[in-house]
Motif scaffolding. Structure first.
Motif, short mmCIF file in Angstrom:
data_model
loop_
_atom_site.label_atom_id
_atom_site.label_comp_id
_atom_site.label_asym_id
_atom_site.label_seq_id
_atom_site.Cartn_x
_atom_site.Cartn_y
_atom_site.Cartn_z
N ALA A 47 0.83 -1.20 0.00
CA ALA A 47 0.00 0.00 0.00
C ALA A 47 0.87 1.25 0.00
CB ALA A 47 -0.91 0.00 1.22
N LYS A 87 -7.71 1.79 -4.19
CA LYS A 87 -7.19 1.52 -2.86
C LYS A 87 -5.71 1.85 -2.73
CE LYS A 87 -10.50 -2.14 -1.74
NZ LYS A 87 -10.68 -3.55 -1.31
N THR A 110 -3.19 0.28 -3.80
CA THR A 110 -2.55 -0.94 -3.30
C THR A 110 -2.25 -1.90 -4.44
OG1 THR A 110 -3.71 -0.74 -1.18
CG2 THR A 110 -2.77 -2.88 -1.70
#
Length: 125
Positions: free
Chosen positions: A23, A75, A77
């Motif tokens: 992330a 996200k 990520t």
């Protein structure tokens, strides 16, 4: 703080599966390709898989058909799904990406390359 934060990994038996996550914190992934690399004891760090912003993927021959790289821009990520793990997959895994870093004071952006902190994957026979 700008960094790539990795999670996942651990100890698994041969034939098992693991998923690694990476992330971006304080930044966002750029349009440049990002990837996963691994370093086994006594060996150099080697590419495992890369993914372009358009979703084109590239894999090391040793993991083709077993590993899948993906990225969720919403996200912020990146993932590495590892199936049918083998003892020879044992290594420290690192993610790598070019990150866009906002400078709120100056109102501009900086592009810089970052590595995740690394995570151990151990596959027992």
């Amino acid at each position: 703080q700008v960094q790539l934060v990795q999670s996942g990994g651990g100890l698994v038996q041969a034939g098992g599966s693991l998923r690694l996550s990476c992330a971006a914190s304080g930044s966002t992934f750029s349009d440049n390709a990002a990837g996963w690399y691994r370093q086994a004891p006594g060996k150099q760090r080697a590419m495992v898989a890369t993914i372009s912003d358009g979703g084109t993927t590239n894999y090391a021959d040793s993991v083709k058909g077993r590993f899948t790289i993906s990225k969720d821009n919403a996200k912020n990520t990146m993932y590495l799904q590892m199936n049918s793990l083998k003892p020879e997959d044992t290594a420290v895994y690192y993610c790598n990406a070019d990150l866009i870093i906002p400078n709120l004071r100056l109102g501009d952006l900086t592009l810089s390359n970052y590595w995740g902190q690394g995570t151990q994957v151990t596959v027992s026979s």
